[in-house]
Design an enzyme around this catalytic site. Structure first.
Site, PDB file in Angstrom:
ATOM      1  N   SER A   8      18.347  53.306  -4.965  1.00  0.00           N
ATOM      2  CA  SER A   8      17.443  54.458  -5.109  1.00  0.00           C
ATOM      3  C   SER A   8      16.695  54.294  -6.417  1.00  0.00           C
ATOM      4  O   SER A   8      17.303  54.025  -7.454  1.00  0.00           O
ATOM      5  CB  SER A   8      18.254  55.758  -5.149  1.00  0.00           C
ATOM      6  OG  SER A   8      17.481  56.780  -5.742  1.00  0.00           O
ATOM      7  N   HIS A  33      15.605  52.691  -1.197  1.00  0.00           N
ATOM      8  CA  HIS A  33      15.837  54.088  -0.807  1.00  0.00           C
ATOM      9  C   HIS A  33      14.880  54.970  -1.602  1.00  0.00           C
ATOM     10  O   HIS A  33      14.947  55.013  -2.843  1.00  0.00           O
ATOM     11  CB  HIS A  33      17.302  54.441  -1.100  1.00  0.00           C
ATOM     12  CG  HIS A  33      17.696  55.820  -0.718  1.00  0.00           C
ATOM     13  ND1 HIS A  33      18.100  56.160   0.566  1.00  0.00           N
ATOM     14  CD2 HIS A  33      17.764  56.963  -1.437  1.00  0.00           C
ATOM     15  CE1 HIS A  33      18.405  57.436   0.613  1.00  0.00           C
ATOM     16  NE2 HIS A  33      18.204  57.957  -0.595  1.00  0.00           N
ATOM     17  N   ASP A  35      13.475  58.602  -2.462  1.00  0.00           N
ATOM     18  CA  ASP A  35      13.885  60.007  -2.408  1.00  0.00           C
ATOM     19  C   ASP A  35      12.683  60.932  -2.532  1.00  0.00           C
ATOM     20  O   ASP A  35      12.081  61.043  -3.605  1.00  0.00           O
ATOM     21  CB  ASP A  35      14.873  60.286  -3.548  1.00  0.00           C
ATOM     22  CG  ASP A  35      16.226  59.671  -3.280  1.00  0.00           C
ATOM     23  OD1 ASP A  35      16.810  59.963  -2.225  1.00  0.00           O
ATOM     24  OD2 ASP A  35      16.697  58.876  -4.132  1.00  0.00           O
ATOM     25  N   MET A  37      11.291  64.634  -2.568  1.00  0.00           N
ATOM     26  CA  MET A  37      11.758  66.011  -2.813  1.00  0.00           C
ATOM     27  C   MET A  37      10.564  66.945  -2.904  1.00  0.00           C
ATOM     28  O   MET A  37       9.549  66.609  -3.525  1.00  0.00           O
ATOM     29  CB  MET A  37      12.553  66.076  -4.107  1.00  0.00           C
ATOM     30  CG  MET A  37      13.746  65.142  -4.117  1.00  0.00           C
ATOM     31  SD  MET A  37      14.774  65.416  -5.551  1.00  0.00           S
ATOM     32  CE  MET A  37      15.988  64.113  -5.347  1.00  0.00           C
ATOM     33  N   HIS A  66      14.139  58.979   2.410  1.00  0.00           N
ATOM     34  CA  HIS A  66      15.055  60.119   2.500  1.00  0.00           C
ATOM     35  C   HIS A  66      14.264  61.389   2.202  1.00  0.00           C
ATOM     36  O   HIS A  66      13.885  61.636   1.058  1.00  0.00           O
ATOM     37  CB  HIS A  66      16.187  59.901   1.473  1.00  0.00           C
ATOM     38  CG  HIS A  66      17.171  61.011   1.388  1.00  0.00           C
ATOM     39  ND1 HIS A  66      18.104  61.094   0.387  1.00  0.00           N
ATOM     40  CD2 HIS A  66      17.401  62.084   2.187  1.00  0.00           C
ATOM     41  CE1 HIS A  66      18.858  62.163   0.559  1.00  0.00           C
ATOM     42  NE2 HIS A  66      18.439  62.791   1.645  1.00  0.00           N
ATOM     43  N   MET A  68      13.978  64.971   1.542  1.00  0.00           N
ATOM     44  CA  MET A  68      14.635  66.237   1.146  1.00  0.00           C
ATOM     45  C   MET A  68      13.539  67.293   1.097  1.00  0.00           C
ATOM     46  O   MET A  68      13.091  67.735   0.027  1.00  0.00           O
ATOM     47  CB  MET A  68      15.327  66.044  -0.212  1.00  0.00           C
ATOM     48  CG  MET A  68      16.592  65.206  -0.088  1.00  0.00           C
ATOM     49  SD  MET A  68      17.135  64.505  -1.640  1.00  0.00           S
ATOM     50  CE  MET A  68      16.135  63.033  -1.673  1.00  0.00           C
ATOM     51  N   MET A 137      25.750  62.979   2.260  1.00  0.00           N
ATOM     52  CA  MET A 137      25.472  63.238   0.851  1.00  0.00           C
ATOM     53  C   MET A 137      26.796  63.380   0.113  1.00  0.00           C
ATOM     54  O   MET A 137      27.628  64.215   0.486  1.00  0.00           O
ATOM     55  CB  MET A 137      24.651  64.522   0.666  1.00  0.00           C
ATOM     56  CG  MET A 137      23.206  64.464   1.142  1.00  0.00           C
ATOM     57  SD  MET A 137      22.185  63.164   0.387  1.00  0.00           S
ATOM     58  CE  MET A 137      22.376  63.476  -1.376  1.00  0.00           C
ATOM     59  N   ASP A 175      25.270  58.583  -0.215  1.00  0.00           N
ATOM     60  CA  ASP A 175      24.204  58.738  -1.202  1.00  0.00           C
ATOM     61  C   ASP A 175      24.627  59.741  -2.271  1.00  0.00           C
ATOM     62  O   ASP A 175      24.837  60.915  -1.962  1.00  0.00           O
ATOM     63  CB  ASP A 175      22.933  59.231  -0.483  1.00  0.00           C
ATOM     64  CG  ASP A 175      21.737  59.306  -1.404  1.00  0.00           C
ATOM     65  OD1 ASP A 175      21.834  58.843  -2.551  1.00  0.00           O
ATOM     66  OD2 ASP A 175      20.698  59.835  -0.950  1.00  0.00           O
TER      67      ASP A 175
HETATM   68  C1  DX5 Z   1      20.017  62.706  -4.650  1.00  0.00           C
HETATM   69  C2  DX5 Z   1      19.323  61.500  -4.057  1.00  0.00           C
HETATM   70  C3  DX5 Z   1      20.026  60.195  -4.293  1.00  0.00           C
HETATM   71  C4  DX5 Z   1      20.452  59.928  -5.692  1.00  0.00           C
HETATM   72  C5  DX5 Z   1      21.027  58.575  -5.935  1.00  0.00           C
HETATM   73  O1  DX5 Z   1      19.398  63.862  -4.274  1.00  0.00           O
HETATM   74  O2  DX5 Z   1      19.198  61.631  -2.654  1.00  0.00           O
HETATM   75  O3  DX5 Z   1      19.377  59.123  -3.657  1.00  0.00           O
HETATM   76  O4  DX5 Z   1      19.493  60.226  -6.601  1.00  0.00           O
HETATM   77  O5  DX5 Z   1      21.195  58.393  -7.296  1.00  0.00           O
HETATM   78  P1  DX5 Z   1      22.598  58.240  -7.994  1.00  0.00           P
HETATM   79  O6  DX5 Z   1      23.197  56.987  -7.454  1.00  0.00           O
HETATM   80  O7  DX5 Z   1      22.272  58.202  -9.431  1.00  0.00           O
HETATM   81  O8  DX5 Z   1      23.444  59.452  -7.630  1.00  0.00           O
HETATM   82 ZN    ZN Z   2      18.677  59.838  -1.416  1.00  0.00          ZN
END
Ligand code: DX5
Ligand code: ZN
Length: 233
Positions: A8, A33, A35, A37, A66, A68, A137, A175
């Site tokens: 990530s 990956h 993320d 948001m 991913h 969110m 998660m 994750d």
């Molecule tokens: C959290 C994310 C993850 C996360 C992974 O909301 O989906 O992908 O940031 O990072 P680490 O490994 O630092 O928890």
């Molecule tokens: Zn993630």
């Protein structure tokens, strides 16, 4: 079976994503990956399809996106056009989860469903056969660098049992908070795909870091109950 490593980039230096991406590519990671948001489903904001599209210009690594995001159906085609290979939506964000899963499949992309720590596995009852990936998660989504929630090991094992019993081909991805210690818990419990963010990005030599995580994951897989269960099938 090999354990998949999907770094990530959430805690990366965003002014230098090219350098990071090239190093991860050299390390032979299985996916990047990404993320996404929306400041609504989770309290944090990250980036959208434009950044994904720019990254697509510089690497051939598969993109594991991913989402969110509330009502992710609004953005599926934008991320598909931007170069996503896999789209993972949160079950909690989709009142019409079955429909969203079908839409992603029809786009020809790999489809994943993510579950927050408090969401039970039975929400997958009628969609699991359609899925390429289930994301458990192991932190509450929103930020990188959080602590692995140890209670999720039981959930990972229950899901692995479900995947074996049902003959599903879905990856079981974890994750949040994966590091060299929690990797062992995740893999021995049943995970075959690891998102690793801050723990990997802290390494001074990223290529060696990916190698070390892959070796450690392989050793734990070899000793795990579930790899024996799969071989015995
Ligand atoms: C959290 C994310 C993850 C996360 C992974 O909301 O989906 O992908 O940031 O990072 P680490 O490994 O630092 O928890
Ligand atoms: Zn993630």
């Amino acid at each position: 079976m090999n354990i998949k490593i999907a770094p990530s980039i959430l805690t990366a230096d965003f002014s230098n994503l090219t350098d990071l991406t090239k190093k991860l590519e050299k390390g032979g990671v299985d996916a990047l990956h990404l993320d996404i948001m929306d400041g609504n489903f989770v309290p944090n904001l990250t980036f959208g399809p434009l950044v994904v599209s720019s990254l697509r210009q510089i690497t051939a690594i598969p993109f594991d996106v991913h989402l969110m995001v509330e009502r992710p159906e609004r953005f599926l085609s934008a991320f598909a056009k931007a170069g996503a290979n896999s789209l993972t939506v949160h079950a909690e964000a989709c009142p019409h989860l079955h429909r969203v899963v079908q839409v992603i499949k029809e786009m020809g992309l790999r489809v994943g469903v993510a579950l927050n720590p408090a969401t039970p596995l039975n929400i997958l009852d009628y969609v699991l056969p359609d899925l390429d990936l289930v994301l458990i998660m192991t932190v509450n989504p929103g930020w990188g660098g959080q602590k692995f929630i140890q209670e999720m090991c039981r959930k990972i094992t229950e899901l692995r049992e479900l995947i074996i019993e049902s003959g599903s081909g879905a990856d079981l991805q974890v994750d949040g908070g994966i590091n060299s210690t929690t990797l062992k818990d995740a893999v021995t419990s049943g995970a075959n795909s690891l998102v690793i963010g801050s723990a990997l990005l802290k390494e001074s030599d990223l290529v060696a870091g990916v190698d070390n995580y892959r070796d450690a994951a392989g050793k734990n897989l070899a000793e795990s109950w579930w790899s024996r269960a799969i071989k015995g099938c």
